[in-house]
Scaffold this motif. Structure first.
Motif, PDB file in Angstrom:
ATOM      1  N   VAL A 102     -16.547  30.152 -17.269  1.00 11.57           N
ATOM      2  CA  VAL A 102     -15.152  30.122 -16.819  1.00 11.57           C
ATOM      3  C   VAL A 102     -14.851  28.791 -16.132  1.00 11.57           C
ATOM      4  CG1 VAL A 102     -13.470  31.175 -15.248  1.00 11.57           C
ATOM      5  CG2 VAL A 102     -14.981  32.623 -16.619  1.00 11.57           C
ATOM      6  N   LEU A 103     -15.787  28.319 -15.321  1.00 10.74           N
ATOM      7  CA  LEU A 103     -15.589  27.054 -14.613  1.00 10.74           C
ATOM      8  C   LEU A 103     -15.455  25.884 -15.587  1.00 10.74           C
ATOM      9  CD1 LEU A 103     -15.394  25.722 -11.846  1.00 10.74           C
ATOM     10  CD2 LEU A 103     -17.870  25.478 -11.868  1.00 10.74           C
ATOM     11  N   GLU A 104     -16.254  25.911 -16.644  1.00 11.54           N
ATOM     12  CA  GLU A 104     -16.162  24.864 -17.663  1.00 11.54           C
ATOM     13  C   GLU A 104     -14.779  24.869 -18.316  1.00 11.54           C
ATOM     14  OE1 GLU A 104     -18.061  24.056 -22.047  1.00 11.54           O
ATOM     15  OE2 GLU A 104     -19.395  24.852 -20.502  1.00 11.54           O
ATOM     16  N   LYS A 105     -14.285  26.061 -18.660  1.00 12.92           N
ATOM     17  CA  LYS A 105     -12.942  26.172 -19.256  1.00 12.92           C
ATOM     18  C   LYS A 105     -11.870  25.728 -18.269  1.00 12.92           C
ATOM     19  CE  LYS A 105     -14.296  29.979 -22.252  1.00 12.92           C
ATOM     20  NZ  LYS A 105     -14.280  31.433 -22.434  1.00 12.92           N
ATOM     21  N   ALA A 106     -12.023  26.111 -17.011  1.00  9.96           N
ATOM     22  CA  ALA A 106     -11.045  25.729 -15.984  1.00  9.96           C
ATOM     23  C   ALA A 106     -11.026  24.217 -15.800  1.00  9.96           C
ATOM     24  CB  ALA A 106     -11.370  26.421 -14.668  1.00  9.96           C
ATOM     25  N   ASN A 107     -12.186  23.592 -15.775  1.00 12.97           N
ATOM     26  CA  ASN A 107     -12.238  22.132 -15.624  1.00 12.97           C
ATOM     27  C   ASN A 107     -11.582  21.425 -16.806  1.00 12.97           C
ATOM     28  OD1 ASN A 107     -13.449  22.138 -13.105  1.00 12.97           O
ATOM     29  ND2 ASN A 107     -15.514  22.044 -13.932  1.00 12.97           N
ATOM     30  N   ARG A 108     -11.790  21.983 -18.011  1.00 11.54           N
ATOM     31  CA  ARG A 108     -11.123  21.410 -19.186  1.00 11.54           C
ATOM     32  C   ARG A 108      -9.611  21.536 -19.062  1.00 11.54           C
ATOM     33  NH1 ARG A 108     -13.189  24.430 -23.763  1.00 11.54           N
ATOM     34  NH2 ARG A 108     -15.025  24.905 -22.592  1.00 11.54           N
ATOM     35  N   SER A 113       0.834  -1.204   0.000  1.00  8.10           N
ATOM     36  CA  SER A 113       0.000   0.000   0.000  1.00  8.10           C
ATOM     37  C   SER A 113       0.870   1.255   0.000  1.00  8.10           C
ATOM     38  CB  SER A 113      -0.962   0.005   1.184  1.00  8.10           C
ATOM     39  OG  SER A 113      -0.248   0.100   2.398  1.00  8.10           O
ATOM     40  N   GLN A 114       2.020   1.209   0.670  1.00  7.70           N
ATOM     41  CA  GLN A 114       2.927   2.351   0.642  1.00  7.70           C
ATOM     42  C   GLN A 114       3.520   2.540  -0.749  1.00  7.70           C
ATOM     43  OE1 GLN A 114       5.665   1.545   3.831  1.00  7.70           O
ATOM     44  NE2 GLN A 114       4.353   2.553   5.352  1.00  7.70           N
ATOM     45  N   ALA A 115       3.841   1.446  -1.417  1.00  9.05           N
ATOM     46  CA  ALA A 115       4.381   1.541  -2.771  1.00  9.05           C
ATOM     47  C   ALA A 115       3.324   2.104  -3.717  1.00  9.05           C
ATOM     48  CB  ALA A 115       4.845   0.167  -3.257  1.00  9.05           C
ATOM     49  N   ALA A 116       2.089   1.666  -3.548  1.00  9.81           N
ATOM     50  CA  ALA A 116       1.003   2.175  -4.388  1.00  9.81           C
ATOM     51  C   ALA A 116       0.774   3.669  -4.107  1.00  9.81           C
ATOM     52  CB  ALA A 116      -0.285   1.390  -4.154  1.00  9.81           C
ATOM     53  N   ALA A 117       0.862   4.050  -2.837  1.00  8.89           N
ATOM     54  CA  ALA A 117       0.685   5.451  -2.481  1.00  8.89           C
ATOM     55  C   ALA A 117       1.816   6.301  -3.033  1.00  8.89           C
ATOM     56  CB  ALA A 117       0.589   5.618  -0.963  1.00  8.89           C
ATOM     57  N   ALA A 118       3.013   5.760  -3.054  1.00  3.22           N
ATOM     58  CA  ALA A 118       4.157   6.495  -3.580  1.00  3.22           C
ATOM     59  C   ALA A 118       4.004   6.735  -5.081  1.00  3.22           C
ATOM     60  CB  ALA A 118       5.450   5.741  -3.293  1.00  3.22           C
ATOM     61  N   GLU A 119       3.315   5.853  -5.778  1.00  2.47           N
ATOM     62  CA  GLU A 119       3.116   5.997  -7.223  1.00  2.47           C
ATOM     63  C   GLU A 119       1.917   6.872  -7.558  1.00  2.47           C
ATOM     64  OE1 GLU A 119       2.908   2.127  -8.992  1.00  2.47           O
ATOM     65  OE2 GLU A 119       4.720   1.466  -7.960  1.00  2.47           O
ATOM     66  N   THR A 120       1.048   7.128  -6.600  1.00  5.49           N
ATOM     67  CA  THR A 120      -0.129   7.944  -6.824  1.00  5.49           C
ATOM     68  C   THR A 120       0.283   9.407  -6.916  1.00  5.49           C
ATOM     69  OG1 THR A 120      -1.484   6.396  -5.557  1.00  5.49           O
ATOM     70  CG2 THR A 120      -2.389   8.597  -5.918  1.00  5.49           C
ATOM     71  N   LYS A 121      -0.172  10.073  -7.972  1.00  2.00           N
ATOM     72  CA  LYS A 121       0.174  11.480  -8.175  1.00  2.00           C
ATOM     73  C   LYS A 121      -1.076  12.314  -7.921  1.00  2.00           C
ATOM     74  CE  LYS A 121       2.712  14.464 -11.305  1.00  2.00           C
ATOM     75  NZ  LYS A 121       3.397  14.582 -12.587  1.00  2.00           N
ATOM     76  N   ILE A 122      -0.965  13.201  -6.944  1.00  2.00           N
ATOM     77  CA  ILE A 122      -2.099  14.021  -6.520  1.00  2.00           C
ATOM     78  C   ILE A 122      -1.779  15.485  -6.774  1.00  2.00           C
ATOM     79  CG2 ILE A 122      -3.481  14.747  -4.533  1.00  2.00           C
ATOM     80  CD1 ILE A 122      -2.960  11.980  -3.328  1.00  2.00           C
ATOM     81  N   GLY A 123      -2.777  16.229  -7.227  1.00  2.00           N
ATOM     82  CA  GLY A 123      -2.623  17.660  -7.446  1.00  2.00           C
ATOM     83  C   GLY A 123      -3.738  18.419  -6.749  1.00  2.00           C
ATOM     84  N   PHE A 124      -3.543  19.698  -6.590  1.00  2.00           N
ATOM     85  CA  PHE A 124      -4.533  20.557  -5.953  1.00  2.00           C
ATOM     86  C   PHE A 124      -4.683  21.838  -6.759  1.00  2.00           C
ATOM     87  CE2 PHE A 124      -5.268  24.284  -3.228  1.00  2.00           C
ATOM     88  CZ  PHE A 124      -6.537  23.993  -2.790  1.00  2.00           C
ATOM     89  N   VAL A 125      -5.921  22.301  -6.938  1.00  2.00           N
ATOM     90  CA  VAL A 125      -6.202  23.553  -7.639  1.00  2.00           C
ATOM     91  C   VAL A 125      -7.019  24.443  -6.707  1.00  2.00           C
ATOM     92  CG1 VAL A 125      -7.380  24.629  -9.589  1.00  2.00           C
ATOM     93  CG2 VAL A 125      -6.207  22.462  -9.894  1.00  2.00           C
ATOM     94  N   ASN A 126      -6.557  25.663  -6.495  1.00  2.00           N
ATOM     95  CA  ASN A 126      -7.278  26.653  -5.707  1.00  2.00           C
ATOM     96  C   ASN A 126      -8.278  27.338  -6.638  1.00  2.00           C
ATOM     97  OD1 ASN A 126      -8.131  28.979  -4.386  1.00  2.00           O
ATOM     98  ND2 ASN A 126      -6.209  29.183  -3.259  1.00  2.00           N
ATOM     99  N   SER A 127      -9.517  26.918  -6.596  1.00  2.00           N
ATOM    100  CA  SER A 127     -10.556  27.429  -7.503  1.00  2.00           C
ATOM    101  C   SER A 127     -10.785  28.926  -7.343  1.00  2.00           C
ATOM    102  CB  SER A 127     -11.872  26.695  -7.274  1.00  2.00           C
ATOM    103  OG  SER A 127     -11.713  25.333  -7.523  1.00  2.00           O
ATOM    104  N   ASP A 128     -10.725  29.403  -6.111  1.00  2.00           N
ATOM    105  CA  ASP A 128     -10.930  30.832  -5.885  1.00  2.00           C
ATOM    106  C   ASP A 128      -9.864  31.657  -6.605  1.00  2.00           C
ATOM    107  OD1 ASP A 128     -13.140  30.374  -4.280  1.00  2.00           O
ATOM    108  OD2 ASP A 128     -11.976  30.386  -2.421  1.00  2.00           O
ATOM    109  N   ARG A 129      -8.626  31.210  -6.515  1.00  2.00           N
ATOM    110  CA  ARG A 129      -7.544  31.924  -7.202  1.00  2.00           C
ATOM    111  C   ARG A 129      -7.725  31.877  -8.709  1.00  2.00           C
ATOM    112  NH1 ARG A 129      -1.778  30.097  -6.625  1.00  2.00           N
ATOM    113  NH2 ARG A 129      -1.474  31.247  -8.528  1.00  2.00           N
ATOM    114  N   VAL A 130      -8.136  30.732  -9.232  1.00  2.00           N
ATOM    115  CA  VAL A 130      -8.368  30.608 -10.671  1.00  2.00           C
ATOM    116  C   VAL A 130      -9.447  31.595 -11.100  1.00  2.00           C
ATOM    117  CG1 VAL A 130      -9.259  29.083 -12.485  1.00  2.00           C
ATOM    118  CG2 VAL A 130      -7.607  28.206 -10.841  1.00  2.00           C
ATOM    119  N   MET A 131     -10.521  31.701 -10.306  1.00  2.00           N
ATOM    120  CA  MET A 131     -11.630  32.597 -10.650  1.00  2.00           C
ATOM    121  C   MET A 131     -11.255  34.072 -10.506  1.00  2.00           C
ATOM    122  SD  MET A 131     -13.878  30.842 -11.854  1.00  2.00           S
ATOM    123  CE  MET A 131     -15.124  29.633 -11.817  1.00  2.00           C
ATOM    124  N   ARG A 132     -10.221  34.384  -9.741  1.00  2.00           N
ATOM    125  CA  ARG A 132      -9.772  35.770  -9.601  1.00  2.00           C
ATOM    126  C   ARG A 132      -8.706  36.144 -10.614  1.00  2.00           C
ATOM    127  NH1 ARG A 132      -9.085  34.525  -4.201  1.00  2.00           N
ATOM    128  NH2 ARG A 132      -6.847  34.515  -4.541  1.00  2.00           N
TER     129      ARG A 132
END
Length: 166
Positions: free
Chosen positions: A121-127, A17-36
């Protein structure tokens, strides 16, 4: 013997499970910043301001007229003739009622248009997020989190992708 076999099995599963977690790539998007900050969001805000500028000015003018009428009534009501005072009060009430109605309509129209623009804008951001996720092989991209490490924050990439797209 059973205890050690279970321990080895548990340690193997933990390691997997640790090896699988190490291979998992996670990202984060601040939607408020994108909208500003993103180009389409900024342009949408400018369109809204331009579209509602005249109505906003009219609302400000009406508010000023109401204030002037109210001050006149308060200042001169004791010296005015009864009929004149009633006429001014009626004019004030009519203008106030008209102002309240127009203000409510203005807010409703503005909110409706803002929602339409933000949806676009949200549709474009999601794309853009999806394209980045596929290109950089992300497994998961989160848009809301209590905390996200700057290491996984891809907001700048999304803002840039949206601003670069015409």
């Amino acid at each position: 013997m059973k205890v050690s076999t279970l321990s080895v099995l548990a340690l193997t599963l933990i390691g997997l499970s640790q090896a699988a977690a190490a291979e998992t790539k996670i990202g984060f998007v601040n939607s408020d910043r994108v909208m500003r900050e993103a180009g389409p969001a900024v342009r949408a805000q400018q369109r809204l301001e331009k579209e509602f500028e005249k109505r906003d000015q009219e609302m400000q003018r009406m508010a000023k007229d109401l204030q002037v009428l109210q001050e006149q009534l308060e200042r001169n009501s004791t010296t005015m003739a009864e009929g004149e005072r009633r006429e001014k009060e009626r004019a004030f009430n009519d203008l106030n009622r008209d102002f309240q109605r127009k203000q409510r309509e203005f807010r409703e129209d503005l909110n409706q248009r803002r929602n339409e623009e933000l949806a676009s804008v949200l549709e474009k951001a999601n794309r853009a997020v999806k394209q980045i996720a596929e290109a950089e092989k992300y497994d998961v991209i989160l848009q809301e989190a209590v905390y996200a490490s700057p290491r996984i924050d891809i907001t700048d990439k999304v803002v840039k992708a949206l601003s670069d797209a015409k």
